[in-house]
Design a protein around this motif. Structure first.
Motif: not given
Length: 262
Positions: A190-200
Motif C-alpha cells: 500500500t505504501m509503495a502504491s500510494v507513493v508511486k501514485g503520487l509521483y506519477t
C-alpha cells in the motif's frame, strides 16, 4: 446504386432524372440517420453516462455487464456526427463530479484510514481508465489530439490530481512519512502504491518529502558523489537508529544460532 444508361435509345433526360432521384434517396437516408443535439442529449449520452458510472464505481474484481462494443459505437457515431466537443465536455464534467464525491469521502476518513482509502480510490480510478480511454479512443484521436493537442488519459489523470490528490497531499505526506518510519504500520504494498501514485500524478511533489519518495522511486536523486559520503553515512546511521528505537535490532552477526552454546 446509381443507374447507368447503356441503351443508345435512352435519352439523356432519363439518365439525369434517374441520377437526381438516386442522389435524393441517398441524401434522404443521410438526413434520416443524422444525430441532432436533442438525439445526443436524450438517447446517446444517457447510455454513455450509465456505462461511465459503472466503470468508475466497480471494484477491480467485479464483472461488469456492459457492452464495450456498443459504447465504442456510440462514441464513434457522436464523433462522426460532429458532437465531439459536446461529448468531451460531458465526459469531463461527469468524471469531475465523480472525483469531487471521492474527495469528499476521503475528507471524512479518519487519519489512520486515509492512506488505505486513498490507495483504494486511486487504484479503482486507474482501473476505470483502462476501460474508459480505449472506448473513447476515436474521440481522442479525432478531437482531443487533433484540435486540443492533448491526450485523453493525460487529461483524466490531471483531473484526479487536481480534484483529489492535491486536496489531500499535505495530509497524506506526513502520514506516509510517519508510517515509513514505523515499518509495517501500513502494508508495504500500500505504501509503495500510494507513493508511486503520487509521483506519477505530480513529480514536482518530490521536494515535499524527498527521503520518502527516494525509498520507493529508483534513481530519483542525482548519482552519489564522493564529497557527499559523510552525509550518506550520517543518513544511514540515522536510519539504523530509528529502526533500533522501533524494535528492529541488528542481532548477532555471527553464523551461530542464538540457541547454540559457545
Amino acid at each position: 446504386m446509381l443507374k447507368v444508361c447503356v441503351d443508345s435509345d435512352s435519352s439523356s433526360d432519363t439518365c439525369e432524372s434517374d441520377s437526381s432521384a438516386a442522389a435524393l434517396v441517398l441524401n434522404s437516408r443521410f438526413l434520416m440517420n443524422a444525430m441532432t443535439a436533442e438525439d445526443y442529449r436524450t438517447v446517446y449520452w444517457p447510455k454513455l453516462e450509465s456505462a461511465i458510472d459503472q466503470l468508475l464505481t466497480q471494484s477491480p474484481l467485479d464483472h461488469i455487464s456492459i457492452s464495450y462494443e456498443q459504447i465504442y459505437s456510440h462514441v464513434y457515431k457522436c464523433v462522426c456526427q460532429q458532437h465531439s466537443e459536446l461529448l468531451y465536455n460531458d465526459l469531463m464534467w461527469k468524471i469531475s463530479s465523480h472525483l469531487d464525491r471521492v474527495s469528499s469521502e476521503l475528507q471524512a476518513s479518519p487519519p489512520e484510514c486515509l492512506i488505505e482509502n486513498f490507495n483504494v480510490a486511486l487504484t479503482q480510478y486507474t482501473a476505470a481508465l483502462h476501460c474508459i480511454v480505449p472506448v473513447f479512443i476515436y474521440m481522442n484521436k479525432f478531437y482531443i489530439e487533433t484540435k486540443l493537442n492533448r491526450d485523453l488519459k493525460d487529461d483524466l489523470m490531471k483531473l484526479f490530481s487536481d480534484r483529489v490528490a492535491e486536496k489531500h497531499v499535505n495530509t497524506l505526506l506526513p502520514l506516509l512519512k510517519n508510517a515509513h518510519s514505523m515499518p509495517f504500520q501500513v502494508k508495504p504494498s500500500t505504501m509503495a502504491s500510494v507513493v508511486k501514485g503520487l509521483y506519477t500524478l505530480r513529480p514536482d511533489w518530490v521536494p515535499l518529502a524527498p527521503a520518502l519518495f527516494s525509498s520507493f522511486i529508483p534513481q530519483i536523486h542525482p548519482p552519489a558523489v564522493e564529497s557527499q559520503l559523510p552525509f550518506y553515512a550520517a543518513q544511514d546511521k540515522k536510519l539504523q537508529l530509528e529502526l533500533s528505537e522501533n524494535g528492529f535490532c541488528r542481532g548477532d552477526q555471527s553464523r551461530k544460532r542464538s540457541s547454540e552454546e559457545p
